[in-house]
Scaffold this motif. Sequence first.
Motif, PDB file in Angstrom:
ATOM      1  N   ASP A   1      -0.184  10.708   1.683  1.00 43.72           N
ATOM      2  CA  ASP A   1       0.115  10.332   0.291  1.00 43.72           C
ATOM      3  C   ASP A   1       1.148  11.291  -0.324  1.00 43.72           C
TER       4      ASP A   1
ATOM      5  N   ALA B   1       2.289   1.967  -3.407  1.00 44.15           N
ATOM      6  CA  ALA B   1       1.267   2.535  -4.305  1.00 44.15           C
ATOM      7  C   ALA B   1       1.045   4.016  -3.979  1.00 44.15           C
ATOM      8  N   GLN B   2       0.995   4.337  -2.688  1.00 42.72           N
ATOM      9  CA  GLN B   2       0.813   5.746  -2.299  1.00 42.72           C
ATOM     10  C   GLN B   2       1.981   6.595  -2.780  1.00 42.72           C
TER      11      GLN B   2
ATOM     12  N   GLU C   1       3.933   6.041  -5.346  1.00 45.66           N
ATOM     13  CA  GLU C   1       3.893   6.228  -6.799  1.00 45.66           C
ATOM     14  C   GLU C   1       2.901   7.335  -7.160  1.00 45.66           C
ATOM     15  N   THR C   2       1.733   7.292  -6.516  1.00 45.18           N
ATOM     16  CA  THR C   2       0.734   8.331  -6.777  1.00 45.18           C
ATOM     17  C   THR C   2       1.244   9.679  -6.281  1.00 45.18           C
ATOM     18  N   GLY C   3       1.777   9.675  -5.055  1.00 41.90           N
ATOM     19  CA  GLY C   3       2.240  10.926  -4.441  1.00 41.90           C
ATOM     20  C   GLY C   3       3.341  11.589  -5.253  1.00 41.90           C
TER      21      GLY C   3
ATOM     22  N   GLU D   1       0.831  -1.191   0.000  1.00 40.18           N
ATOM     23  CA  GLU D   1       0.000   0.000   0.000  1.00 40.18           C
ATOM     24  C   GLU D   1       0.876   1.257   0.000  1.00 40.18           C
TER      25      GLU D   1
ATOM     26  N   GLY E   1       3.575  11.767  -8.308  1.00 42.66           N
ATOM     27  CA  GLY E   1       3.007  12.460  -9.465  1.00 42.66           C
ATOM     28  C   GLY E   1       2.099  13.616  -9.060  1.00 42.66           C
ATOM     29  N   SER E   2       1.983  13.883  -7.762  1.00 41.28           N
ATOM     30  CA  SER E   2       1.071  14.934  -7.298  1.00 41.28           C
ATOM     31  C   SER E   2       1.610  16.331  -7.615  1.00 41.28           C
TER      32      SER E   2
ATOM     33  N   GLY F   1       5.098  10.469  -1.564  1.00 39.73           N
ATOM     34  CA  GLY F   1       5.700  10.916  -2.820  1.00 39.73           C
ATOM     35  C   GLY F   1       7.051  11.588  -2.574  1.00 39.73           C
TER      36      GLY F   1
END
Length: 452
Positions: A332, A223-224, A226-228, A220, A230-231, A336
């Motif tokens: 998140d 995944a956070q 990877e998303t973070g 988890e 790109g924030s 990142g």
Amino acid sequence: MGRLVIVSNRVPSPRERTQPAGGLAVGLRDAVRGGSSMWFGWSGNQAEGDGDPQPSFDTVDGVTYATIDLTESQHEGFYQNFSNGILWPLFHYRVGLMNYSRRDWQTYLEVNALFARTLLPLLKPDDVVWVHDYHLFPLGQALRDLGVTTRIGFFLHIPVPPWSLVRSLPGAELLLEDLQAYDLIGVQTEEDADNLNQSFRVNGLTERARAFPIGIDPHEFRAQAETGAGSGEAERLRASLRGAALVLGVDRLDYSKGLPERFRGYEALIARYPEHRGKVTFLQVAPVSRGDVEEYRVLRRQLDELTGRINGAYAEFDWTPIRYITRPIARDILAGFYRMADVALITPLRDGMNLVAKEYIAAQDAESPGVLVLSHFAGAAPELDEAVLVNPYDADEIADALHQALTMGLDERLARWRKLDAEVRRTTAGSWARDFLQALDEAQPAPATPAA
Ligand code: ADP
Ligand code: G6P
């Protein structure tokens, strides 16, 4: 096995994105996910009247959160003074910072008895109760005094010093006696288990401590991250660095985390290795914690001063050596930032585990991972021994480690990170909780427990 009932002073707010920082709430939230359970603790709010508070309930994803308010004087004596002004420094080997008072000990016992009284009507006969951390040492005994015969386990998230230090607390043996009411006591490391069992032994008590190192949910968190990464926030951070390497520190603003020593270590890097000037930025995120406790206010002033001094001495009109933030950051986005960081600088003087170290490893890009610089005195150090390990008291050693990390080639970074990542995946938050609860199920009942 029956329903799991978790009890801790601090309970996460299940509906909020920005959580108060702290390993207990984060680790346990990952551990209880997916099961049906109850989590009982302090609401974080102030009680109005004097009578026993009524619990408030909120159920999210199968977990019922039951919380009670505390009055201002309960909060002060129990949480600020006894838990965080006496037990916290003592268990982090900082006896000199302990402000002992008998009156606070009394309030601590009263609030533990209040927790037991308000929890009792919520319990079912086959529940398994799992109590967490130093705020609630006497809770098991208080529940036994009210006739609770169900399994009760305890987990201590902070380090345990040897008896020669613990005994500086007047009446420490009473706390040890209370701990005997638990069927099993989990601690973070083998060293902590040895120390606690030694304290039991020299006081003629049963050895009940075993090491269960806590973990995170690495899938988890990855995944956070990877998303973070790109924030919008991560984009802004990247643009502001203008190619400089990022050294990241993330901690509650706590004297156990070695922050002044860390700042001086970074200062030694830019003083002794001038080639890094303008090419590296140190971002320290340290949300204010326990701001009403005097020692924490002293630390905050000290860090304000240090940051100002170091930046004043080394900054250029287009480069600031240290960026220092005392606000919490959403998890998140933080994930990142971990992924973007070339180096994580985690140098506690003592720490139960240090989940940030494990989160940093889980967040890395497998093609080009960053480097973890970690204190020998983090509870995570025995597991994460492929990190660049440092003595946090030695600024020059921190500087050398940072230089090594900032100049490390890809092959070595990959070799170290792969081993660290395997370790972080081996014991997760879920496996930690399962292992503890299974051992609790199999443990010899505590001697004080009446036969079922
Ligand atoms: P402690 O329990 O002493 O605070 P840990 O490192 O074990 O130390 O746990 C800290 C937890 O709090 C981690 O999960 C970390 O991600 C989170 N955290 C720390 N600092 C922040 C921050 N600035 N903003 C949000 N979360 C944070
Ligand atoms: C550590 C302690 C926890 C505590 C957390 C945050 O992780 O082990 O029990 O909840 O710090 O501290 P706070 O005082 O805000 O609860």
